[in-house]
Design an enzyme around this catalytic site. Structure first.
Site, PDB file in Angstrom:
ATOM      1  CE1 TYR A   1      -3.823  -1.896   5.188  1.00 38.53           C
ATOM      2  CE2 TYR A   1      -2.952   0.371   4.859  1.00 38.53           C
ATOM      3  CZ  TYR A   1      -3.482  -0.908   4.344  1.00 38.53           C
ATOM      4  OH  TYR A   1      -3.884  -1.234   3.077  1.00 38.53           O
TER       5      TYR A   1
ATOM      6  CB  SER B 242      -1.062  -0.038   1.069  1.00 35.29           C
ATOM      7  OG  SER B 242      -1.511   1.096   1.256  1.00 35.29           O
TER       8      SER B 242
END
Length: 253
Positions: free
Chosen positions: A155, A142
């Site tokens: 995350y 990501s």
């Protein structure tokens, strides 16, 4: 686009979102796809949609947080398929983890899926690919992994792990015949982003993101980042001095 050279592929996290889209994208180009995920009904619906289109997607119930079972299942699939040509570690979870109230259960859940699950998925087939002198490993990271984002400690860190893991694999596997690609999506419409309660600049449609992913994988790109409008400033932020980055990050809370 380069010629499609995959006979078989495994895509984890294929119940929805990018994984589901990529599984169909590959199947429509003649690849026998094993679509893995925890939610069997969604995978069966994916299989039915593929069959209606005259292509092959085989559902595989798999929980990547159970690392030992994941290793065993993927190795069995590799043998069943006569060697998986492409393995995409796409399964992932999100969620906020504000450092002022850092719930270990949520942190652990993110690590179990995004770190342990991804590493187990790729490790399961790596030795066999090296022995066969062919194969392609893909990790879906990501843009959030380039810097530590406010409220997303677990995350961002989990995606930073995967990015570095893929980079090291790419360096180590050079000359072996095994290719390595790391995908860096920005915000894409999916179940993962549907519950976000913060601005998502340059939010992409799933099918547009899948097209970029698929083409980048087939080309054998080392990295695929999108959308460019977010990827460019995110990469530039990597070299910002900490005081400047901290000031900018506070405004994005």
């Amino acid at each position: 686009m380069a010629e499609m050279s995959y006979r078989t592929a495994l895509v984890t996290g294929a119940s929805s979102g990018l994984g589901r889209g990529l599984a169909l994208w590959l199947a429509r180009r003649g690849v026998r796809v094993f679509a893995a995920g925890r939610r069997l009904p969604q995978l069966q619906a994916l299989r039915d949609e593929a069959q209606a289109a005259g292509v092959t997607v085989e559902p595989v119930e798999l929980d990547v947080t159970k690392a030992d079972a994941t290793l065993e299942r993927i190795r069995a699939l590799d043998a069943e398929a006569g060697g998986l040509d492409l393995v995409v570690a796409n399964a992932g979870v999100g969620g906020t983890t504000n450092a002022k109230r850092l719930p270990w259960e949520r942190v652990r859940g993110i690590i179990d899926t995004n770190v342990t699950g991804a590493a187990a998925t790729l490790s399961a087939v790596l030795p066999q690919m090296v022995e066969r002198k062919r194969g392609h490993l893909v990790g879906v990271s990501s843009l959030a992994g380039f810097r530590g984002l406010a409220g997303h400690a677990a995350y961002s860190a989990s995606k930073a792990f995967l990015s570095t893991f893929m980079e090291s694999l790419r360096v180590d596997l050079r000359g072996t015949g095994v290719r390595v690609t790391c995908i860096y999506p920005g915000f894409v419409k999916s179940e993962l982003t549907a519950t976000n309660n913060f601005p998502m600049p340059f939010l992409m449609e799933t099918h547009d993101a899948v097209e970029l992913m698929g083409k980048g994988i087939v080309r054998g790109d080392a990295e695929v980042s999108f959308p460019w409008q977010l990827a460019v400033p995110t990469r530039m932020a990597k070299v910002l001095p900490n005081p400047l980055f901290d000031a900018a990050a506070r405004r994005l809370r």
